[in-house]
Design a protein around this motif. Sequence first.
Motif, PDB file in Angstrom:
ATOM      1  N   UNK A   1       0.843  -1.209   0.000  1.00 29.07           N
ATOM      2  CA  UNK A   1       0.000   0.000   0.000  1.00 29.07           C
ATOM      3  C   UNK A   1       0.872   1.250   0.000  1.00 29.07           C
ATOM      4  N   UNK A   2       0.387   2.348  -0.573  1.00 28.22           N
ATOM      5  CA  UNK A   2       1.167   3.589  -0.552  1.00 28.22           C
ATOM      6  C   UNK A   2       1.488   4.022   0.880  1.00 28.22           C
ATOM      7  N   UNK A   3       2.679   4.545   1.075  1.00 28.33           N
ATOM      8  CA  UNK A   3       3.117   4.942   2.417  1.00 28.33           C
ATOM      9  C   UNK A   3       2.211   6.001   3.028  1.00 28.33           C
ATOM     10  N   UNK A   4       1.719   6.918   2.190  1.00 26.48           N
ATOM     11  CA  UNK A   4       0.912   8.013   2.733  1.00 26.48           C
ATOM     12  C   UNK A   4      -0.420   7.542   3.308  1.00 26.48           C
ATOM     13  N   UNK A   5      -0.820   6.291   3.031  1.00 28.45           N
ATOM     14  CA  UNK A   5      -2.076   5.770   3.580  1.00 28.45           C
ATOM     15  C   UNK A   5      -1.962   5.511   5.083  1.00 28.45           C
ATOM     16  N   UNK A   6      -0.753   5.154   5.525  1.00 32.60           N
ATOM     17  CA  UNK A   6      -0.555   4.922   6.957  1.00 32.60           C
ATOM     18  C   UNK A   6      -0.888   3.527   7.421  1.00 32.60           C
ATOM     19  N   UNK A   7      -0.892   2.530   6.513  1.00 34.84           N
ATOM     20  CA  UNK A   7      -1.133   1.155   6.937  1.00 34.84           C
ATOM     21  C   UNK A   7      -0.026   0.708   7.889  1.00 34.84           C
ATOM     22  N   UNK A   8      -0.387  -0.175   8.802  1.00 30.54           N
ATOM     23  CA  UNK A   8       0.575  -0.691   9.777  1.00 30.54           C
ATOM     24  C   UNK A   8       1.208  -1.971   9.237  1.00 30.54           C
ATOM     25  N   UNK A   9       2.528  -1.974   9.215  1.00 33.58           N
ATOM     26  CA  UNK A   9       3.284  -3.111   8.675  1.00 33.58           C
ATOM     27  C   UNK A   9       3.274  -4.277   9.657  1.00 33.58           C
ATOM     28  N   UNK A  10       2.881  -5.464   9.168  1.00 32.20           N
ATOM     29  CA  UNK A  10       2.980  -6.692   9.945  1.00 32.20           C
ATOM     30  C   UNK A  10       4.097  -7.569   9.386  1.00 32.20           C
ATOM     31  N   UNK A  11       4.057  -7.769   8.073  1.00 29.42           N
ATOM     32  CA  UNK A  11       5.171  -8.391   7.361  1.00 29.42           C
ATOM     33  C   UNK A  11       5.072  -7.936   5.911  1.00 29.42           C
ATOM     34  N   UNK A  12       5.977  -8.407   5.057  1.00 25.34           N
ATOM     35  CA  UNK A  12       6.048  -7.883   3.687  1.00 25.34           C
ATOM     36  C   UNK A  12       4.805  -8.166   2.870  1.00 25.34           C
ATOM     37  N   UNK A  13       3.991  -9.125   3.333  1.00 26.00           N
ATOM     38  CA  UNK A  13       2.795  -9.488   2.563  1.00 26.00           C
ATOM     39  C   UNK A  13       1.503  -9.203   3.327  1.00 26.00           C
ATOM     40  N   UNK A  14       1.585  -8.553   4.465  1.00 36.52           N
ATOM     41  CA  UNK A  14       0.376  -8.317   5.257  1.00 36.52           C
ATOM     42  C   UNK A  14       0.466  -6.975   5.969  1.00 36.52           C
ATOM     43  N   UNK A  15      -0.546  -6.120   5.725  1.00 37.74           N
ATOM     44  CA  UNK A  15      -0.617  -4.791   6.322  1.00 37.74           C
ATOM     45  C   UNK A  15      -1.997  -4.604   6.948  1.00 37.74           C
ATOM     46  N   UNK A  16      -2.073  -3.894   8.068  1.00 35.39           N
ATOM     47  CA  UNK A  16      -3.353  -3.687   8.743  1.00 35.39           C
ATOM     48  C   UNK A  16      -3.645  -2.200   8.919  1.00 35.39           C
ATOM     49  N   UNK A  17      -4.921  -1.911   9.129  1.00 33.40           N
ATOM     50  CA  UNK A  17      -5.337  -0.530   9.388  1.00 33.40           C
ATOM     51  C   UNK A  17      -5.070  -0.227  10.859  1.00 33.40           C
ATOM     52  N   UNK A  18      -4.329   0.830  11.189  1.00 37.42           N
ATOM     53  CA  UNK A  18      -4.033   1.149  12.587  1.00 37.42           C
ATOM     54  C   UNK A  18      -5.300   1.554  13.343  1.00 37.42           C
ATOM     55  N   UNK A  19      -5.220   1.504  14.654  1.00 34.74           N
ATOM     56  CA  UNK A  19      -6.373   1.837  15.506  1.00 34.74           C
ATOM     57  C   UNK A  19      -6.888   3.248  15.230  1.00 34.74           C
ATOM     58  N   UNK A  20      -5.989   4.166  14.968  1.00 33.07           N
ATOM     59  CA  UNK A  20      -6.376   5.559  14.711  1.00 33.07           C
ATOM     60  C   UNK A  20      -6.941   5.758  13.309  1.00 33.07           C
ATOM     61  N   UNK A  21      -6.910   4.725  12.510  1.00 33.70           N
ATOM     62  CA  UNK A  21      -7.416   4.845  11.152  1.00 33.70           C
ATOM     63  C   UNK A  21      -6.328   5.254  10.169  1.00 33.70           C
ATOM     64  N   UNK A  22      -6.687   5.270   8.891  1.00 35.39           N
ATOM     65  CA  UNK A  22      -5.731   5.626   7.842  1.00 35.39           C
ATOM     66  C   UNK A  22      -5.479   7.130   7.827  1.00 35.39           C
ATOM     67  N   UNK A  23      -4.328   7.510   7.316  1.00 39.55           N
ATOM     68  CA  UNK A  23      -3.950   8.919   7.267  1.00 39.55           C
ATOM     69  C   UNK A  23      -4.489   9.636   6.028  1.00 39.55           C
ATOM     70  N   UNK A  24      -5.002   8.885   5.077  1.00 39.55           N
ATOM     71  CA  UNK A  24      -5.451   9.488   3.829  1.00 39.55           C
ATOM     72  C   UNK A  24      -6.732   8.816   3.352  1.00 39.55           C
ATOM     73  N   UNK A  25      -7.534   9.583   2.621  1.00 36.61           N
ATOM     74  CA  UNK A  25      -8.758   9.044   2.028  1.00 36.61           C
ATOM     75  C   UNK A  25      -8.574   8.780   0.536  1.00 36.61           C
TER      76      UNK A  25
END
Length: 286
Positions: free
Chosen positions: A188-212
């Motif tokens: 996912x694009x860095x500006x979205x603010x996804x939380x890195x778990x591993x190279x193939x799995x990213x999650x939405x942080x508790x505070x939500x994404x940084x971009x719409x």
Amino acid sequence: MVRISNSLVGFLNFLTLLISFPIIGAGLWFRLHAATECERFLQLPLLVLGGFLLVVSVLGLIGACCCVSFFMWLYLFVMFLLILAMIVFTIFAFVVTNKGVGEAVSGVGFKEYRLSDYSGWLQKRVENWETWRQIDGCLKDAQVCAGLEGLAGLQDSQFLAKNLSPLQVCISNQETCQSLMQSGCCKPPTFCGFQYKNATFWTVPTAGLKSTDADCKLWSNDQGKLCYDCGSCKAGVLATLKSKWKVVSIFNIALLVLLIIVYSIGCCALRNNRAKMHGGYYPYAR
């Protein structure tokens, strides 16, 4: 006696005639046995290219070896159109690929790409559903994101330090490289603010994404989807196209010079044919 120019034209067209057969054969093979979208996409260009070479070669062979002026006229006319098309294509490609550059992301080892950075013409091409469906099929067939599985054990900081470009991911000291569009299609694009778990799995942080941004909504951890439909993936493809165009442009210019030389020799062969029709060769014919 057949002049040198006629012999050269005949020889060159005999070679292109031989080349046309495997090209047509490859197109027919893809037409009959294509198993993927990418292979089906290749069949028409191969058949058109092979058929074009076959027809032009036959015209050149008959015109030069049999001294038939009508066929030489047709051959030279087609060659003239091809030269003009090559000039127009080369200039056009330089214009549409001149715009666009990746944006460096602070603190990481790769650049990210946005579709708006590229020319309007290129944007329209990749935004067309049918065109992108074919490109998307080729990306998935080539498993462009498969290399990320080898990075799955890395920590966040280690992964972000990797040199992910639209062309390569280098896993071991930049010695083991795969042809990938990693930064655009596989994360996912860095500006979205996804939380890195591993190279193939990213999650939405508790505070939500940084971009719409639409790309943030299109990202999926499904390995069959990832960010293949994102604008950043399309921009990564265009970034790859731009980088490869520098190499292709050298080939195009060399091919253009060769075509002009062959066209000039063909003009001499036509002059020989016309001279023979009048009972002898011109003194300056070759």
